[in-house]
Design an enzyme around this catalytic site. Structure first.
Site, short mmCIF file in Angstrom:
data_model
loop_
_atom_site.label_atom_id
_atom_site.label_comp_id
_atom_site.label_asym_id
_atom_site.label_seq_id
_atom_site.Cartn_x
_atom_site.Cartn_y
_atom_site.Cartn_z
CG HIS A 90 -1.95 -1.18 1.39
ND1 HIS A 90 -2.83 -1.29 0.31
CD2 HIS A 90 -2.00 -1.82 2.27
CE1 HIS A 90 -3.27 -2.44 0.76
NE2 HIS A 90 -3.07 -2.91 2.08
CG HIS A 122 2.67 5.75 6.04
ND1 HIS A 122 2.09 5.43 7.43
CD2 HIS A 122 1.60 6.56 5.55
CE1 HIS A 122 1.06 6.30 7.48
NE2 HIS A 122 0.60 6.87 6.40
CG HIS A 124 -0.78 8.46 1.78
ND1 HIS A 124 -1.57 7.48 1.71
CD2 HIS A 124 -0.32 8.92 3.42
CE1 HIS A 124 -1.57 7.32 3.37
NE2 HIS A 124 -0.97 7.83 3.93
CG HIS A 147 0.38 10.48 6.92
ND1 HIS A 147 -0.54 9.98 6.26
CD2 HIS A 147 0.37 12.02 6.68
CE1 HIS A 147 -1.15 10.62 5.67
NE2 HIS A 147 -0.83 11.76 5.85
CB THR A 233 -6.01 8.49 5.51
OG1 THR A 233 -4.68 8.19 5.52
CG2 THR A 233 -6.01 9.77 6.32
CB THR A 234 -5.18 2.98 5.95
OG1 THR A 234 -4.50 3.10 6.85
CG2 THR A 234 -4.38 3.79 4.62
ZN LIG Z 1 -1.00 7.66 5.95
#
Ligand SMILES: [Zn+2]
Length: 299
Positions: A90, A122, A124, A147, A233-234
């Site tokens: 992801h 991580h 995005h 993040h 947000t996941t």
């Molecule tokens: Zn995130």
């Protein structure tokens, strides 16, 4: 919902159902897809609930307020081990190691009443065709969002923190692509260079440098930030996050940004557009904390 027919909807649901039924919650949370985030609430009810993230941030609509400055404990101390970066299908992520002082870096101030320990980092991103930050600022989406996830030190595990409204604090840094990178950002340089080693799902790589967490913030102005209460947000989208999104956007070179686009997911497909769509900000309070530029006295 936008499905052409109820039949199509159930067809899609049935395709996904075996994943949901047979897996442990932890494993299930790893099996979501960005192909259709509108389906997330069917498997993770909180994704359809209130207080969700990301949201559109706006300097005009935010409440200007002098929140307590963020305090970055041990952010400038070197980690006591090398990072282990991983393509988890992801995103690219790594766990935050302890520093040479034996503790992990921590965060307090802003909206936070407790100490929050940095746990993981991580990213995005979008694609060559779409910008992929999660938050938007003043009507603009940016190219990349980092993040840094912190957990309230009151809680012993992620699972416990996910069930508490003050469980997590996430620091978000947005990036904008620039033709040439005029600013050398050593920590970020190590991270972006590592991406070429992480192309396939589950690949890991250890950058050969002892970094600090603070070096991932470059020379960002840490005094100015948006702050609000939102969610992961996941999936499972738990509404347990105090968000602090820096107003300043850092540069990323046009040579580095495409390194994210060559990563692949667990099915070998390009790992692109791994950002959740904007969620309703409802009647939530969003604060904009800005430190005066200087104590300059006009005479
Ligand atoms: Zn995130």
């Amino acid at each position: 919902m936008n499905f052409q027919s109820i039949g199509e909807f159930y067809q899609r649901l049935l395709v996904l159902l075996p994943f949901a039924a047979n897996l442990l919650p932890e494993e299930r949370a790893r099996r979501f897809s960005y192909d259709d985030p509108k389906l997330w609430p069917y498997f993770y009810p909180q994704c359809g609930g209130s207080t969700q993230s990301p949201i559109a941030l706006s300097a005009l609509k935010a409440i200007p307020i002098g929140l307590a400055p963020l305090q970055f404990g041990l952010y400038e101390e070197p980690f006591d081990e090398l990072l282990n970066m991983r393509n988890n299908g992801h995103t690219v992520e790594f766990s935050v190691p302890t520093t040479v002082f034996g503790e992990r870096p921590y965060l307090t101030g802003g909206l936070l009443r407790d100490f929050y320990e940095a746990m993981a980092v991580h990213f995005h991103w979008g694609s060559a065709l779409r910008k992929g930050s999660e938050h938007a600022i003043n009507g603009r989406r940016y190219d990349l969002e980092m993040h840094i996830v912190h957990r309230n030190t009151k809680y012993a595990s992620d699972e416990e923190a996910r069930n508490q409204t003050d469980g997590f604090a996430v620091l978000a840094v947005l990036f904008k692509v620039v033709r040439h990178n005029y600013y050398y950002q050593p920590g970020l340089h190590e991270i972006f260079s590592s991406l070429l080693h992480l192309g396939d799902f589950n690949r890991t790589y250890t950058p050969p440098a002892f970094l600090t967490l603070g070096s991932l913030l470059g020379n960002l102005n840490r005094d100015n930030f948006y702050a609000y209460k939102g969610s992961l947000t996941t999936p499972p989208c738990s509404p347990v996050v105090s968000w602090h999104v820096f107003s300043e956007v850092l540069p990323i070179s046009d040579l580095d940004l495409p390194k994210f686009w060559q990563l692949r997911d667990r099915r070998g497909r390009p790992l692109l557009n791994n950002f959740r769509p904007l969620q309703s900000s409802e009647a939530r309070q969003v604060f904009l904390s800005q430190r005066p530029i200087a104590d300059y006295v006009w005479t």
